[in-house]
Design a protein around this motif. Sequence first.
Motif, PDB file in Angstrom:
ATOM      1  N   TYR A 228      77.992  40.996 105.299  1.00 50.75           N
ATOM      2  CA  TYR A 228      76.642  40.892 104.738  1.00 50.75           C
ATOM      3  C   TYR A 228      76.491  39.737 103.753  1.00 50.75           C
ATOM      4  CZ  TYR A 228      76.139  45.493 106.828  1.00 50.75           C
ATOM      5  OH  TYR A 228      76.112  46.515 107.733  1.00 50.75           O
ATOM      6  N   SER A 229      77.584  39.041 103.468  1.00 42.83           N
ATOM      7  CA  SER A 229      77.488  37.928 102.518  1.00 42.83           C
ATOM      8  C   SER A 229      76.622  36.783 103.034  1.00 42.83           C
ATOM      9  CB  SER A 229      78.881  37.423 102.136  1.00 42.83           C
ATOM     10  OG  SER A 229      79.503  36.755 103.215  1.00 42.83           O
ATOM     11  N   PRO A 230      76.603  36.462 104.357  1.00 38.08           N
ATOM     12  CA  PRO A 230      75.664  35.435 104.819  1.00 38.08           C
ATOM     13  C   PRO A 230      74.216  35.803 104.577  1.00 38.08           C
ATOM     14  CG  PRO A 230      77.362  35.809 106.463  1.00 38.08           C
ATOM     15  CD  PRO A 230      77.514  36.887 105.433  1.00 38.08           C
ATOM     16  N   MET A 231      73.893  37.102 104.696  1.00 47.82           N
ATOM     17  CA  MET A 231      72.514  37.526 104.438  1.00 47.82           C
ATOM     18  C   MET A 231      72.177  37.390 102.962  1.00 47.82           C
ATOM     19  SD  MET A 231      70.480  41.056 105.386  1.00 47.82           S
ATOM     20  CE  MET A 231      69.915  40.508 106.994  1.00 47.82           C
ATOM     21  N   VAL A 232      73.155  37.654 102.090  1.00 50.12           N
ATOM     22  CA  VAL A 232      72.936  37.474 100.658  1.00 50.12           C
ATOM     23  C   VAL A 232      72.615  36.015 100.367  1.00 50.12           C
ATOM     24  CG1 VAL A 232      74.015  37.566  98.377  1.00 50.12           C
ATOM     25  CG2 VAL A 232      74.401  39.427 100.005  1.00 50.12           C
ATOM     26  N   ASP A 233      73.416  35.119 100.938  1.00 52.57           N
ATOM     27  CA  ASP A 233      73.193  33.684 100.747  1.00 52.57           C
ATOM     28  C   ASP A 233      71.857  33.260 101.339  1.00 52.57           C
ATOM     29  OD1 ASP A 233      74.397  31.152  99.782  1.00 52.57           O
ATOM     30  OD2 ASP A 233      74.261  30.563 101.882  1.00 52.57           O
ATOM     31  N   PHE A 234      71.526  33.803 102.504  1.00 57.70           N
ATOM     32  CA  PHE A 234      70.260  33.483 103.170  1.00 57.70           C
ATOM     33  C   PHE A 234      69.065  33.935 102.330  1.00 57.70           C
ATOM     34  CE2 PHE A 234      66.852  35.153 105.934  1.00 57.70           C
ATOM     35  CZ  PHE A 234      66.410  33.950 106.481  1.00 57.70           C
ATOM     36  N   MET A 235      69.135  35.146 101.773  1.00 60.51           N
ATOM     37  CA  MET A 235      68.045  35.668 100.951  1.00 60.51           C
ATOM     38  C   MET A 235      67.872  34.838  99.683  1.00 60.51           C
ATOM     39  SD  MET A 235      66.372  38.223 102.213  1.00 60.51           S
ATOM     40  CE  MET A 235      66.487  39.437 103.529  1.00 60.51           C
ATOM     41  N   LEU A 236      68.979  34.461  99.067  1.00 59.49           N
ATOM     42  CA  LEU A 236      68.901  33.639  97.860  1.00 59.49           C
ATOM     43  C   LEU A 236      68.238  32.298  98.151  1.00 59.49           C
ATOM     44  CD1 LEU A 236      72.445  34.273  96.305  1.00 59.49           C
ATOM     45  CD2 LEU A 236      70.254  35.043  95.387  1.00 59.49           C
ATOM     46  N   ARG A 237      68.606  31.678  99.266  1.00 58.41           N
ATOM     47  CA  ARG A 237      68.038  30.387  99.628  1.00 58.41           C
ATOM     48  C   ARG A 237      66.560  30.505 100.007  1.00 58.41           C
ATOM     49  NH1 ARG A 237      71.910  26.377 100.742  1.00 58.41           N
ATOM     50  NH2 ARG A 237      74.056  27.131 100.673  1.00 58.41           N
ATOM     51  N   SER A 238      66.184  31.624 100.633  1.00 60.76           N
ATOM     52  CA  SER A 238      64.800  31.796 101.092  1.00 60.76           C
ATOM     53  C   SER A 238      63.856  32.138  99.953  1.00 60.76           C
ATOM     54  CB  SER A 238      64.741  32.901 102.160  1.00 60.76           C
ATOM     55  OG  SER A 238      65.527  32.576 103.277  1.00 60.76           O
ATOM     56  N   MET A 239      64.344  32.930  98.990  1.00 62.64           N
ATOM     57  CA  MET A 239      63.471  33.408  97.921  1.00 62.64           C
ATOM     58  C   MET A 239      63.496  32.526  96.685  1.00 62.64           C
ATOM     59  SD  MET A 239      62.026  35.960  99.287  1.00 62.64           S
ATOM     60  CE  MET A 239      61.177  36.583  97.842  1.00 62.64           C
ATOM     61  N   SER A 240      64.507  31.656  96.586  1.00 61.06           N
ATOM     62  CA  SER A 240      64.618  30.783  95.418  1.00 61.06           C
ATOM     63  C   SER A 240      65.347  29.512  95.840  1.00 61.06           C
ATOM     64  CB  SER A 240      65.367  31.482  94.285  1.00 61.06           C
ATOM     65  OG  SER A 240      66.689  31.789  94.692  1.00 61.06           O
ATOM     66  N   SER A 241      65.648  28.680  94.890  1.00 59.24           N
ATOM     67  CA  SER A 241      66.328  27.416  95.188  1.00 59.24           C
ATOM     68  C   SER A 241      67.829  27.502  94.948  1.00 59.24           C
ATOM     69  CB  SER A 241      65.748  26.292  94.329  1.00 59.24           C
ATOM     70  OG  SER A 241      65.883  26.612  92.948  1.00 59.24           O
ATOM     71  N   ILE A 242      68.350  28.719  94.751  1.00 55.46           N
ATOM     72  CA  ILE A 242      69.776  28.875  94.469  1.00 55.46           C
ATOM     73  C   ILE A 242      70.500  29.430  95.690  1.00 55.46           C
ATOM     74  CG2 ILE A 242      69.315  29.251  92.023  1.00 55.46           C
ATOM     75  CD1 ILE A 242      69.946  32.218  92.498  1.00 55.46           C
ATOM     76  N   SER A 243      71.820  29.419  95.620  1.00 52.39           N
ATOM     77  CA  SER A 243      72.660  29.975  96.674  1.00 52.39           C
ATOM     78  C   SER A 243      73.910  30.566  96.028  1.00 52.39           C
ATOM     79  CB  SER A 243      73.045  28.884  97.669  1.00 52.39           C
ATOM     80  OG  SER A 243      73.822  27.890  97.022  1.00 52.39           O
ATOM     81  N   ILE A 244      74.819  31.073  96.828  1.00 53.14           N
ATOM     82  CA  ILE A 244      76.070  31.603  96.284  1.00 53.14           C
ATOM     83  C   ILE A 244      76.839  30.508  95.549  1.00 53.14           C
ATOM     84  CG2 ILE A 244      78.368  32.446  96.952  1.00 53.14           C
ATOM     85  CD1 ILE A 244      77.048  34.263  98.952  1.00 53.14           C
ATOM     86  N   TYR A 245      76.749  29.278  96.042  1.00 51.86           N
ATOM     87  CA  TYR A 245      77.420  28.161  95.384  1.00 51.86           C
ATOM     88  C   TYR A 245      76.937  27.993  93.950  1.00 51.86           C
ATOM     89  CZ  TYR A 245      78.423  23.359  94.014  1.00 51.86           C
ATOM     90  OH  TYR A 245      78.826  22.251  93.319  1.00 51.86           O
ATOM     91  N   ASP A 246      75.624  28.130  93.713  1.00 52.69           N
ATOM     92  CA  ASP A 246      75.071  27.977  92.370  1.00 52.69           C
ATOM     93  C   ASP A 246      75.545  29.072  91.425  1.00 52.69           C
ATOM     94  OD1 ASP A 246      73.327  25.669  92.895  1.00 52.69           O
ATOM     95  OD2 ASP A 246      72.273  27.049  94.210  1.00 52.69           O
ATOM     96  N   LEU A 247      75.907  30.238  91.991  1.00 48.38           N
ATOM     97  CA  LEU A 247      76.368  31.343  91.156  1.00 48.38           C
ATOM     98  C   LEU A 247      77.803  31.161  90.673  1.00 48.38           C
ATOM     99  CD1 LEU A 247      74.942  34.388  93.190  1.00 48.38           C
ATOM    100  CD2 LEU A 247      73.916  33.267  91.196  1.00 48.38           C
ATOM    101  N   VAL A 248      78.579  30.354  91.406  1.00 47.28           N
ATOM    102  CA  VAL A 248      80.006  30.256  91.090  1.00 47.28           C
ATOM    103  C   VAL A 248      80.486  28.833  90.827  1.00 47.28           C
ATOM    104  CG1 VAL A 248      80.511  32.323  92.473  1.00 47.28           C
ATOM    105  CG2 VAL A 248      80.645  30.064  93.537  1.00 47.28           C
TER     106      VAL A 248
END
Length: 296
Positions: A228-248
Amino acid sequence: MKKKLRMNPILKKELMVGSRSMKMSFTILGINLFLILMVLFVMMVTNLNFRYSGYSYSSLTALFPVLGVTEGILLSIVVPIITSGSVSGERERQTLDVMLTTPVKPFSIAIGKLSSAMALVMMYVISAIPILAIAFVLGGLNWSALFGLIAMLLYIGIYVGSVGVFCSSVVKKSIAATILTIAIGLGIVIGTTVIFFIWRTLIAYRATLNSALNDIGNAPLIFLFNPYSPMVDFMLRSMSSISIYDLVEDSIPPYTEWIYRFWMPISIVLNLLIALGFLKLAANNICVTKNRKKAK
């Protein structure tokens, strides 16, 4: 003359049997009714903030993550129920012996069982598009996000379905196979998520744990194996300008940055390879059963 495309015989049989049952129609109806209730709930909650100033349709963008996560959870429940009885159900109906006498290869049987489940997933997802589209028509989201969500749901269906087919080939009873499928799924999801959040907690105390952090700098990479981690990254990118990369990005070794930047495709490829591995193991188990039948 051109050769005709041949449909997998197991898929053809499953589709013919499934089309005669009302179970699929009732399941689609139940999923869509639940999604409609979620839409009404979100609209009611967002309307509370605009009681006196008028309703803001832009707030309906909140439907996107809510409906996306809800449908992902529903598919994660429905698909194991379907696939976990794919092989074990044949044993219970005493039709597995007949299937194993056919020239169909064990891997084709596993692929056919998964394909029949994915055909149902496609029907579930397509039937829910009008409901999902509310967030895009009224909320103003990009339509590419809708098709991206559909792709994410299909990917989740393939992964969960592969685990279900594998468990069905290992366990003789469908109920036990369903429980085993859910247990494996929860183990992978919870295990990788816990490791990721433990790492995030340690990062918060980096001032006192600098030496220890040097040894666990790549710990978040375990989250790649969370389906489910790709969906987390996808949701972050779709709803805002951040991604998992920005979190870490402030806490990872520089040489692994490219992995986090391309987190979604890398995680999808890895998990699809794992899904293929589950199908191969399922085929091996079916092959062992077939060889035993021949020996007798």
